[in-house]
Design a protein around this motif. Structure first.
Motif, PDB file in Angstrom:
ATOM      1  N   ALA A   1      15.072  35.568  16.785  1.00 33.52           N
ATOM      2  CA  ALA A   1      15.889  34.433  16.364  1.00 33.52           C
ATOM      3  C   ALA A   1      17.350  34.849  16.316  1.00 33.52           C
ATOM      4  CB  ALA A   1      15.438  33.915  15.006  1.00 33.52           C
ATOM      5  N   LEU A   2      18.228  33.889  16.514  1.00 31.35           N
ATOM      6  CA  LEU A   2      19.660  34.163  16.581  1.00 31.35           C
ATOM      7  C   LEU A   2      20.423  33.055  15.882  1.00 31.35           C
ATOM      8  CD1 LEU A   2      21.758  36.127  18.027  1.00 31.35           C
ATOM      9  CD2 LEU A   2      21.828  34.407  19.848  1.00 31.35           C
ATOM     10  N   CYS A   3      21.447  33.435  15.132  1.00 28.89           N
ATOM     11  CA  CYS A   3      22.378  32.441  14.597  1.00 28.89           C
ATOM     12  C   CYS A   3      23.793  32.977  14.739  1.00 28.89           C
ATOM     13  CB  CYS A   3      22.065  32.073  13.152  1.00 28.89           C
ATOM     14  SG  CYS A   3      22.289  33.382  11.941  1.00 28.89           S
ATOM     15  N   HIS A   4      24.744  32.064  14.654  1.00 33.04           N
ATOM     16  CA  HIS A   4      26.136  32.427  14.836  1.00 33.04           C
ATOM     17  C   HIS A   4      26.841  32.396  13.483  1.00 33.04           C
ATOM     18  CE1 HIS A   4      25.091  31.922  18.984  1.00 33.04           C
ATOM     19  NE2 HIS A   4      24.822  30.632  18.802  1.00 33.04           N
ATOM     20  N   ALA A   5      28.006  32.984  13.421  1.00 41.03           N
ATOM     21  CA  ALA A   5      28.799  32.943  12.196  1.00 41.03           C
ATOM     22  C   ALA A   5      29.035  31.491  11.806  1.00 41.03           C
ATOM     23  CB  ALA A   5      30.118  33.671  12.409  1.00 41.03           C
ATOM     24  N   GLY A   6      29.085  31.224  10.507  1.00 41.56           N
ATOM     25  CA  GLY A   6      29.212  29.861  10.019  1.00 41.56           C
ATOM     26  C   GLY A   6      27.958  29.443   9.301  1.00 41.56           C
ATOM     27  N   ASP A   7      27.541  28.208   9.478  1.00 40.62           N
ATOM     28  CA  ASP A   7      26.336  27.748   8.779  1.00 40.62           C
ATOM     29  C   ASP A   7      25.367  27.002   9.685  1.00 40.62           C
ATOM     30  OD1 ASP A   7      27.677  25.390   9.206  1.00 40.62           O
ATOM     31  OD2 ASP A   7      27.868  24.842   7.091  1.00 40.62           O
ATOM     32  N   ALA A   8      25.566  27.097  11.000  1.00 46.36           N
ATOM     33  CA  ALA A   8      24.652  26.418  11.923  1.00 46.36           C
ATOM     34  C   ALA A   8      23.251  26.998  11.799  1.00 46.36           C
ATOM     35  CB  ALA A   8      25.151  26.549  13.361  1.00 46.36           C
ATOM     36  N   ALA A   9      22.261  26.188  12.095  1.00 46.19           N
ATOM     37  CA  ALA A   9      20.864  26.628  11.999  1.00 46.19           C
ATOM     38  C   ALA A   9      20.578  27.751  12.982  1.00 46.19           C
ATOM     39  CB  ALA A   9      19.934  25.455  12.275  1.00 46.19           C
ATOM     40  N   PRO A  10      19.740  28.703  12.600  1.00 51.28           N
ATOM     41  CA  PRO A  10      19.287  29.716  13.563  1.00 51.28           C
ATOM     42  C   PRO A  10      18.379  29.074  14.606  1.00 51.28           C
ATOM     43  CG  PRO A  10      18.049  29.895  11.521  1.00 51.28           C
ATOM     44  CD  PRO A  10      19.119  28.864  11.276  1.00 51.28           C
ATOM     45  N   ILE A  11      18.284  29.710  15.760  1.00 48.10           N
ATOM     46  CA  ILE A  11      17.423  29.209  16.822  1.00 48.10           C
ATOM     47  C   ILE A  11      16.517  30.335  17.302  1.00 48.10           C
ATOM     48  CG2 ILE A  11      19.071  27.466  17.590  1.00 48.10           C
ATOM     49  CD1 ILE A  11      19.781  29.383  19.910  1.00 48.10           C
ATOM     50  N   LEU A  12      15.375  29.975  17.860  1.00 45.00           N
ATOM     51  CA  LEU A  12      14.505  30.959  18.478  1.00 45.00           C
ATOM     52  C   LEU A  12      15.004  31.259  19.888  1.00 45.00           C
ATOM     53  CD1 LEU A  12      10.951  29.717  17.419  1.00 45.00           C
ATOM     54  CD2 LEU A  12      12.144  31.751  16.580  1.00 45.00           C
ATOM     55  N   VAL A  13      15.107  32.520  20.216  1.00 42.67           N
ATOM     56  CA  VAL A  13      15.466  32.935  21.561  1.00 42.67           C
ATOM     57  C   VAL A  13      14.202  32.864  22.423  1.00 42.67           C
ATOM     58  CG1 VAL A  13      16.357  34.822  22.977  1.00 42.67           C
ATOM     59  CG2 VAL A  13      17.270  34.449  20.662  1.00 42.67           C
ATOM     60  N   ARG A  14      14.285  32.144  23.535  1.00 41.70           N
ATOM     61  CA  ARG A  14      13.130  31.959  24.419  1.00 41.70           C
ATOM     62  C   ARG A  14      11.921  31.481  23.602  1.00 41.70           C
ATOM     63  NH1 ARG A  14      13.688  37.748  27.613  1.00 41.70           N
ATOM     64  NH2 ARG A  14      15.947  37.629  27.928  1.00 41.70           N
ATOM     65  N   ALA A  15      12.082  30.346  23.008  1.00 42.11           N
ATOM     66  CA  ALA A  15      11.107  29.849  22.026  1.00 42.11           C
ATOM     67  C   ALA A  15       9.691  29.759  22.568  1.00 42.11           C
ATOM     68  CB  ALA A  15      11.560  28.478  21.508  1.00 42.11           C
ATOM     69  N   ASP A  16       9.546  29.463  23.852  1.00 40.46           N
ATOM     70  CA  ASP A  16       8.207  29.303  24.423  1.00 40.46           C
ATOM     71  C   ASP A  16       7.695  30.568  25.100  1.00 40.46           C
ATOM     72  OD1 ASP A  16       8.111  26.605  23.647  1.00 40.46           O
ATOM     73  OD2 ASP A  16       9.213  25.996  25.445  1.00 40.46           O
ATOM     74  N   HIS A  17       8.435  31.640  24.975  1.00 33.41           N
ATOM     75  CA  HIS A  17       8.092  32.890  25.657  1.00 33.41           C
ATOM     76  C   HIS A  17       7.174  33.743  24.777  1.00 33.41           C
ATOM     77  CE1 HIS A  17       8.606  36.214  28.408  1.00 33.41           C
ATOM     78  NE2 HIS A  17       9.071  37.003  27.460  1.00 33.41           N
ATOM     79  N   ILE A  18       6.174  34.368  25.372  1.00 32.62           N
ATOM     80  CA  ILE A  18       5.366  35.363  24.668  1.00 32.62           C
ATOM     81  C   ILE A  18       5.965  36.720  24.996  1.00 32.62           C
ATOM     82  CG2 ILE A  18       3.071  36.347  24.309  1.00 32.62           C
ATOM     83  CD1 ILE A  18       1.894  33.710  25.280  1.00 32.62           C
ATOM     84  N   TRP A  19       6.604  37.320  24.018  1.00 28.21           N
ATOM     85  CA  TRP A  19       7.395  38.524  24.237  1.00 28.21           C
ATOM     86  C   TRP A  19       6.527  39.767  24.387  1.00 28.21           C
ATOM     87  CZ3 TRP A  19      12.888  38.899  24.077  1.00 28.21           C
ATOM     88  CH2 TRP A  19      13.557  37.713  23.768  1.00 28.21           C
ATOM     89  N   SER A  20       6.998  40.684  25.177  1.00 29.79           N
ATOM     90  CA  SER A  20       6.484  42.049  25.175  1.00 29.79           C
ATOM     91  C   SER A  20       7.514  42.928  24.473  1.00 29.79           C
ATOM     92  CB  SER A  20       6.270  42.558  26.608  1.00 29.79           C
ATOM     93  OG  SER A  20       7.520  42.728  27.275  1.00 29.79           O
ATOM     94  N   ARG A  21       7.107  44.124  24.092  1.00 32.99           N
ATOM     95  CA  ARG A  21       8.082  45.038  23.490  1.00 32.99           C
ATOM     96  C   ARG A  21       9.158  45.421  24.506  1.00 32.99           C
ATOM     97  NH1 ARG A  21       3.311  46.349  20.331  1.00 32.99           N
ATOM     98  NH2 ARG A  21       2.397  47.520  22.046  1.00 32.99           N
ATOM     99  N   GLU A  22       8.754  45.561  25.767  1.00 38.91           N
ATOM    100  CA  GLU A  22       9.738  45.860  26.814  1.00 38.91           C
ATOM    101  C   GLU A  22      10.737  44.718  26.974  1.00 38.91           C
ATOM    102  OE1 GLU A  22       5.870  47.770  28.525  1.00 38.91           O
ATOM    103  OE2 GLU A  22       6.400  46.080  27.231  1.00 38.91           O
TER     104      GLU A  22
END
Length: 291
Positions: free
Chosen positions: A29-50
Motif C-alpha cells: 500500500a502507498l500514500c502520499h504526504a498530506g491526508d489522502a487515502a492510502p491505495i493498494l499498489v497493483r490491487a488485483d495482483h498476486i505478489w511474489s517476493r521477487e
C-alpha cells in the motif's frame, strides 16, 4: 530538513514467508504526504517476493518511507550470538542476511527452507510437526531488545526463532532477510544503515502498533471490513478508502501501516529510542514506532 519534510510517500508492506511462488498474504500500500487515502499498489495482483524486490528497486517512488511487517534480525545480545555454538554464527545483521541468502541460494522464490532445515541453524528454531531445536529455550523463546520493548508497551511479540503458529513472524523474517540482503546499496535499511537524509528508506514495523495508534481495540487489530478500516484511518487523520464491505486483513494491514507511517515519521523521538545504541542498531535492529 525536519522529519515532517523528509519523505513524500509512505508504503506499508504486509510480507509473507509461506511456501510458493505467489502469496495472497503479500500486499503493498502507498500514500502520499498530506491526508489522502492510502491505495493498494497493483490491487488485483498476486505478489511474489521477487515482485516486491523488483518494485523496491525499480518502481519505488522517490523519497518513500517503506515499512515491512517482519523481523529484520534475530536475538543476539541475550547470549552474545545469534546461534551459540555454531562456528558460522555471524557477527552482525548484514552478515546474517548474507548467510541466510547463501545457504538458501537454491531455494526458489526467496524461500528460506534450507536455512530452517540446516543441521546447525535448526537447533535454534521451533518448527512445525513438534520439532523443537535442542537450543530453543523453553517457553516463549529468545527475544531481541526490540521485542522486550514491544512487550513493555503491552503488545504481544513472538520470538523470531519461532516458526509455528498464526502469530509467528519467523518465516517472514528469514525470507525477508534474503530480500534485505539483495537491497544492499539500493535502499538503506534503518537502523542498520545511517539515514542519508534524502531518498527512500526501509524499516521494520509491527502492524499491531499501527492499529493501536489508530484506536483499534486490543484483540481486534485484524480489520476485515472497509468501514472498520476507515474508522481506523480516521483515527490517523487519513481520508477514507473507497468501497464498502469485506476486505482481506493483509490489505487492511498494509493500508493502515502506510497511513500510520505518514504520522509516525514526523515524531523525532521514534527515530531515537533510548535502548537503540549503535551496537543494537548494527546487530539486532529495531521496530520503528517503539520508543
Amino acid at each position: 530538513m525536519s522529519t515532517r519534510e523528509r519523505f513524500r510517500h509512505f508504503a506499508g508492506i504486509d510480507w509473507s514467508g509461506a511456501v510458493g511462488a505467489r502469496q495472497r498474504g503479500i500486499r503493498v500500500a502507498l500514500c502520499h504526504a498530506g491526508d489522502a487515502a492510502p491505495i493498494l499498489v497493483r490491487a488485483d495482483h498476486i505478489w511474489s517476493r521477487e515482485d516486491v524486490l523488483a518494485w523496491l528497486t525499480d518502481d519505488l517512488p522517490a523519497d518513500t518511507l517503506v515499512g515491512l511487517d517482519l523481523g529484520a534480525s534475530l536475538p543476539f545480545l541475550d547470549q552474545g550470538s545469534y546461534f551459540p555454538g555454531w562456528s558460522r554464527s555471524p557477527p552482525n545483521a548484514r552478515a546474517l542476511w548474507t548467510l541466510v541468502d547463501e545457504i538458501c541460494a537454491d531455494d526458489p522464490h526467496l524461500a528460506a527452507t534450507s536455512f530452517v532445515d540446516h543441521p546447525q541453524a535448526s537447533r535454534h528454531f521451533r518448527r512445525h510437526g513438534g520439532r523443537v531445536g535442542d537450543l530453543f529455550p523453553p517457553g516463549r523463546g529468545r527475544w531481541r531488545l526490540a521485542e522486550h520493548a514491544q512487550a513493555a508497551l503491552g503488545l504481544s511479540p513472538v520470538s523470531n526463532l519461532n516458526l509455528v503458529g498464526a502469530a509467528q513472524v519467523g518465516k517472514s523474517s528469514l525470507t525477508g532477510m534474503r530480500m534485505l540482503h539483495r537491497l544492499a546499496g539500493r535502499v538503506p535499511v534503518w537502523p542498520f544503515d545511517p539515514d542519508p537524509g534524502h531518498g527512500s528508506l526501509l524499516l521494520e514495523i509491527y502492524t499491531s502498533l499501527a492499529a493501536r495508534e489508530a484506536g483499534v481495540r486490543a484483540g481486534r487489530s485484524k480489520l476485515r471490513d472497509v468501514d472498520a478500516l476507515n474508522a481506523a484511518l480516521a483515527g490517523l487523520g487519513s481520508a477514507p478508502v473507497a468501497g464498502a464491505g469485506a476486505i482481506d486483513d493483509h490489505a487492511s494491514d498494509a493500508l493502515l501501516a502506510a497511513a500510520w507511517l505518514r504520522v509516525a515519521a514526523t515524531r523525532p523521538g521514534l527515530w531515537h529510542p533510548s535502548a537503540l545504541t549503535p551496537e543494537v542498531a548494527r546487530i539486532e535492529g529495531w521496530t520503528f514506532g517503539v520508543p
